[in-house]
Design a protein around this motif. Structure first.
Motif, PDB file in Angstrom:
ATOM      1  N   ALA A  14      71.753  37.146  36.824  1.00 48.38           N
ATOM      2  CA  ALA A  14      71.469  38.431  36.186  1.00 48.38           C
ATOM      3  C   ALA A  14      70.028  38.472  35.679  1.00 48.38           C
ATOM      4  CB  ALA A  14      72.449  38.673  35.043  1.00 48.38           C
ATOM      5  N   ALA A  15      69.565  37.376  35.097  1.00 48.46           N
ATOM      6  CA  ALA A  15      68.201  37.339  34.569  1.00 48.46           C
ATOM      7  C   ALA A  15      67.171  37.467  35.689  1.00 48.46           C
ATOM      8  CB  ALA A  15      67.975  36.048  33.787  1.00 48.46           C
ATOM      9  N   GLY A  16      67.386  36.750  36.784  1.00 45.91           N
ATOM     10  CA  GLY A  16      66.451  36.815  37.909  1.00 45.91           C
ATOM     11  C   GLY A  16      66.362  38.200  38.516  1.00 45.91           C
ATOM     12  N   LEU A  17      67.514  38.823  38.709  1.00 46.68           N
ATOM     13  CA  LEU A  17      67.506  40.170  39.272  1.00 46.68           C
ATOM     14  C   LEU A  17      66.924  41.185  38.298  1.00 46.68           C
ATOM     15  CD1 LEU A  17      70.840  40.270  41.282  1.00 46.68           C
ATOM     16  CD2 LEU A  17      68.521  40.050  42.148  1.00 46.68           C
ATOM     17  N   ARG A  18      67.171  40.994  37.008  1.00 45.78           N
ATOM     18  CA  ARG A  18      66.596  41.892  36.006  1.00 45.78           C
ATOM     19  C   ARG A  18      65.064  41.766  36.007  1.00 45.78           C
ATOM     20  NH1 ARG A  18      70.113  41.116  32.443  1.00 45.78           N
ATOM     21  NH2 ARG A  18      69.243  39.264  31.494  1.00 45.78           N
ATOM     22  N   LEU A  19      64.559  40.543  36.063  1.00 40.24           N
ATOM     23  CA  LEU A  19      63.105  40.339  36.136  1.00 40.24           C
ATOM     24  C   LEU A  19      62.523  40.959  37.405  1.00 40.24           C
ATOM     25  CD1 LEU A  19      62.596  36.653  34.945  1.00 40.24           C
ATOM     26  CD2 LEU A  19      61.617  38.703  33.931  1.00 40.24           C
ATOM     27  N   LEU A  20      63.218  40.781  38.518  1.00 42.30           N
ATOM     28  CA  LEU A  20      62.772  41.352  39.784  1.00 42.30           C
ATOM     29  C   LEU A  20      62.681  42.867  39.683  1.00 42.30           C
ATOM     30  CD1 LEU A  20      62.070  40.394  42.654  1.00 42.30           C
ATOM     31  CD2 LEU A  20      64.464  40.629  43.219  1.00 42.30           C
ATOM     32  N   HIS A  21      63.694  43.482  39.110  1.00 45.51           N
ATOM     33  CA  HIS A  21      63.718  44.930  38.946  1.00 45.51           C
ATOM     34  C   HIS A  21      62.583  45.402  38.030  1.00 45.51           C
ATOM     35  CE1 HIS A  21      65.342  48.956  38.573  1.00 45.51           C
ATOM     36  NE2 HIS A  21      65.263  48.829  37.265  1.00 45.51           N
ATOM     37  N   LEU A  22      62.408  44.723  36.897  1.00 42.89           N
ATOM     38  CA  LEU A  22      61.353  45.108  35.956  1.00 42.89           C
ATOM     39  C   LEU A  22      59.969  44.976  36.589  1.00 42.89           C
ATOM     40  CD1 LEU A  22      62.721  43.433  32.708  1.00 42.89           C
ATOM     41  CD2 LEU A  22      62.485  45.884  33.132  1.00 42.89           C
ATOM     42  N   GLU A  23      59.737  43.889  37.290  1.00 40.60           N
ATOM     43  CA  GLU A  23      58.429  43.666  37.908  1.00 40.60           C
ATOM     44  C   GLU A  23      58.172  44.684  39.012  1.00 40.60           C
ATOM     45  OE1 GLU A  23      54.732  42.438  38.234  1.00 40.60           O
ATOM     46  OE2 GLU A  23      56.077  41.640  36.725  1.00 40.60           O
ATOM     47  N   ALA A  24      59.196  45.041  39.780  1.00 42.24           N
ATOM     48  CA  ALA A  24      59.030  46.025  40.859  1.00 42.24           C
ATOM     49  C   ALA A  24      58.606  47.372  40.294  1.00 42.24           C
ATOM     50  CB  ALA A  24      60.325  46.166  41.648  1.00 42.24           C
ATOM     51  N   ASP A  25      59.073  47.711  39.101  1.00 39.80           N
ATOM     52  CA  ASP A  25      58.722  48.986  38.480  1.00 39.80           C
ATOM     53  C   ASP A  25      57.435  48.929  37.665  1.00 39.80           C
ATOM     54  OD1 ASP A  25      60.897  50.257  39.560  1.00 39.80           O
ATOM     55  OD2 ASP A  25      62.164  49.969  37.792  1.00 39.80           O
ATOM     56  N   PHE A  26      56.923  47.721  37.386  1.00 44.73           N
ATOM     57  CA  PHE A  26      55.786  47.573  36.485  1.00 44.73           C
ATOM     58  C   PHE A  26      54.459  48.020  37.081  1.00 44.73           C
ATOM     59  CE2 PHE A  26      52.414  44.765  34.662  1.00 44.73           C
ATOM     60  CZ  PHE A  26      52.248  45.492  33.503  1.00 44.73           C
ATOM     61  N   ALA A  27      54.109  47.634  38.249  1.00 47.87           N
ATOM     62  CA  ALA A  27      52.859  48.031  38.907  1.00 47.87           C
ATOM     63  C   ALA A  27      51.615  47.463  38.239  1.00 47.87           C
ATOM     64  CB  ALA A  27      52.752  49.555  39.002  1.00 47.87           C
ATOM     65  N   GLY A  28      51.697  46.263  37.702  1.00 46.57           N
ATOM     66  CA  GLY A  28      50.542  45.654  37.061  1.00 46.57           C
ATOM     67  C   GLY A  28      49.784  44.744  38.007  1.00 46.57           C
ATOM     68  N   PRO A  29      48.627  44.256  37.569  1.00 43.57           N
ATOM     69  CA  PRO A  29      47.836  43.338  38.402  1.00 43.57           C
ATOM     70  C   PRO A  29      48.650  42.094  38.746  1.00 43.57           C
ATOM     71  CG  PRO A  29      46.614  43.975  36.420  1.00 43.57           C
ATOM     72  CD  PRO A  29      48.008  44.509  36.276  1.00 43.57           C
ATOM     73  N   GLY A  30      48.552  41.653  39.969  1.00 41.70           N
ATOM     74  CA  GLY A  30      49.265  40.471  40.417  1.00 41.70           C
ATOM     75  C   GLY A  30      50.728  40.712  40.706  1.00 41.70           C
ATOM     76  N   SER A  36      56.813  38.254  44.948  1.00 42.32           N
ATOM     77  CA  SER A  36      57.079  37.268  46.007  1.00 42.32           C
ATOM     78  C   SER A  36      57.723  36.020  45.435  1.00 42.32           C
ATOM     79  CB  SER A  36      55.788  36.875  46.718  1.00 42.32           C
ATOM     80  OG  SER A  36      55.257  37.965  47.400  1.00 42.32           O
ATOM     81  N   ARG A  37      57.221  35.533  44.309  1.00 42.56           N
ATOM     82  CA  ARG A  37      57.768  34.322  43.702  1.00 42.56           C
ATOM     83  C   ARG A  37      59.182  34.560  43.174  1.00 42.56           C
ATOM     84  NH1 ARG A  37      52.945  34.445  45.142  1.00 42.56           N
ATOM     85  NH2 ARG A  37      51.728  32.578  45.283  1.00 42.56           N
ATOM     86  N   LEU A  38      59.387  35.719  42.549  1.00 42.40           N
ATOM     87  CA  LEU A  38      60.720  36.029  42.035  1.00 42.40           C
ATOM     88  C   LEU A  38      61.739  36.146  43.166  1.00 42.40           C
ATOM     89  CD1 LEU A  38      59.877  38.612  39.226  1.00 42.40           C
ATOM     90  CD2 LEU A  38      60.827  36.324  38.920  1.00 42.40           C
ATOM     91  N   ILE A  39      61.339  36.750  44.257  1.00 44.32           N
ATOM     92  CA  ILE A  39      62.239  36.861  45.412  1.00 44.32           C
ATOM     93  C   ILE A  39      62.570  35.471  45.933  1.00 44.32           C
ATOM     94  CG2 ILE A  39      62.380  37.606  47.825  1.00 44.32           C
ATOM     95  CD1 ILE A  39      60.809  40.139  46.896  1.00 44.32           C
ATOM     96  N   GLU A  40      61.564  34.605  46.022  1.00 46.90           N
ATOM     97  CA  GLU A  40      61.811  33.233  46.474  1.00 46.90           C
ATOM     98  C   GLU A  40      62.829  32.537  45.569  1.00 46.90           C
ATOM     99  OE1 GLU A  40      58.131  31.069  46.729  1.00 46.90           O
ATOM    100  OE2 GLU A  40      57.254  32.537  48.087  1.00 46.90           O
ATOM    101  N   ILE A  41      62.680  32.702  44.269  1.00 46.28           N
ATOM    102  CA  ILE A  41      63.593  32.065  43.318  1.00 46.28           C
ATOM    103  C   ILE A  41      65.011  32.579  43.510  1.00 46.28           C
ATOM    104  CG2 ILE A  41      64.205  31.942  40.850  1.00 46.28           C
ATOM    105  CD1 ILE A  41      61.099  31.866  40.341  1.00 46.28           C
ATOM    106  N   VAL A  42      65.169  33.891  43.619  1.00 48.17           N
ATOM    107  CA  VAL A  42      66.505  34.461  43.784  1.00 48.17           C
ATOM    108  C   VAL A  42      67.137  33.984  45.089  1.00 48.17           C
ATOM    109  CG1 VAL A  42      67.772  36.626  44.130  1.00 48.17           C
ATOM    110  CG2 VAL A  42      66.100  36.445  42.288  1.00 48.17           C
ATOM    111  N   VAL A  43      66.357  33.944  46.162  1.00 45.96           N
ATOM    112  CA  VAL A  43      66.891  33.498  47.453  1.00 45.96           C
ATOM    113  C   VAL A  43      67.278  32.019  47.401  1.00 45.96           C
ATOM    114  CG1 VAL A  43      66.304  33.088  49.874  1.00 45.96           C
ATOM    115  CG2 VAL A  43      65.763  35.279  48.813  1.00 45.96           C
ATOM    116  N   ILE A  44      66.442  31.200  46.798  1.00 47.46           N
ATOM    117  CA  ILE A  44      66.756  29.770  46.682  1.00 47.46           C
ATOM    118  C   ILE A  44      68.016  29.565  45.844  1.00 47.46           C
ATOM    119  CG2 ILE A  44      65.984  27.572  45.705  1.00 47.46           C
ATOM    120  CD1 ILE A  44      63.089  28.492  46.532  1.00 47.46           C
TER     121      ILE A  44
END
Length: 173
Positions: A14-30, A36-44
């Protein structure tokens, strides 16, 4: 599409997917690098569950990839999302009856074949909006939508904002 249920009840899911969702909506530098890193973590983490739920029964997208019939259908969807896929076409690729394929796909993946196709098309559209300067017409066509208005309606229903607004909200827009 990876869903929280595919990852199990572990708190990291739940935490990983929540972070992924928040970052996808954030639009900040980097943001792209972080996503990419969050997706890798969730997939692993999902792979760690070894595509089996308690009791040994295969489940989820990863299990579908290990099923030769379903993996042929998934490869077709991923390879040509713009195609006007029907369940009967995918069943033929899987060498299964229409009803047998639809049932097996839904039980394994957790979504109907057409819902999965829609999810994949919208994920591809989101990536194209973020990573290319393609026109809305080109993106709609590449993602299987016959018109920009129908594409826009689906995109907005899924992501809460239209594709134009989504593109403008991305870094460097």
């Amino acid at each position: 599409m990876l869903r929280p249920g595919d990852l199990g009840a572990e708190p990291w899911a739940a935490a990983g997917l929540r972070l992924l969702h928040l970052e996808a909506d954030f639009a900040g530098p980097g943001g792209t690098a972080i996503l990419s890193r969050l997706i890798e973590i969730v997939v692993i983490q999902a792979a760690r569950r070894s595509v089996r739920v308690p009791g040994g029964r295969p489940a989820g997208f990863l299990a579908a990839l290990t099923d030769p019939a379903l993996s042929r259908a998934l490869a077709a969807i991923h390879g040509a999302p713009e195609r006007d896929w029907r369940v009967v076409d995918l069943a033929r690729l899987a060498a299964l009856s229409r009803a047998g394929f639809a049932r097996r796909f839904a039980e394994t993946v957790g979504a109907t074949p057409i819902d999965y196709l829609t999810d994949w098309r919208l994920a591809k559209a989101r990536a194209l909006l973020s990573d290319t300067a393609l026109s809305m017409d080109d993106i709609a066509e590449r993602c299987g939508y016959r018109s920009v208005p129908s594409f826009t309606r689906r995109f907005k229903a899924r992501f809460g904002k239209g594709p134009g607004a989504f593109r403008r909200s991305r870094p460097g827009a």
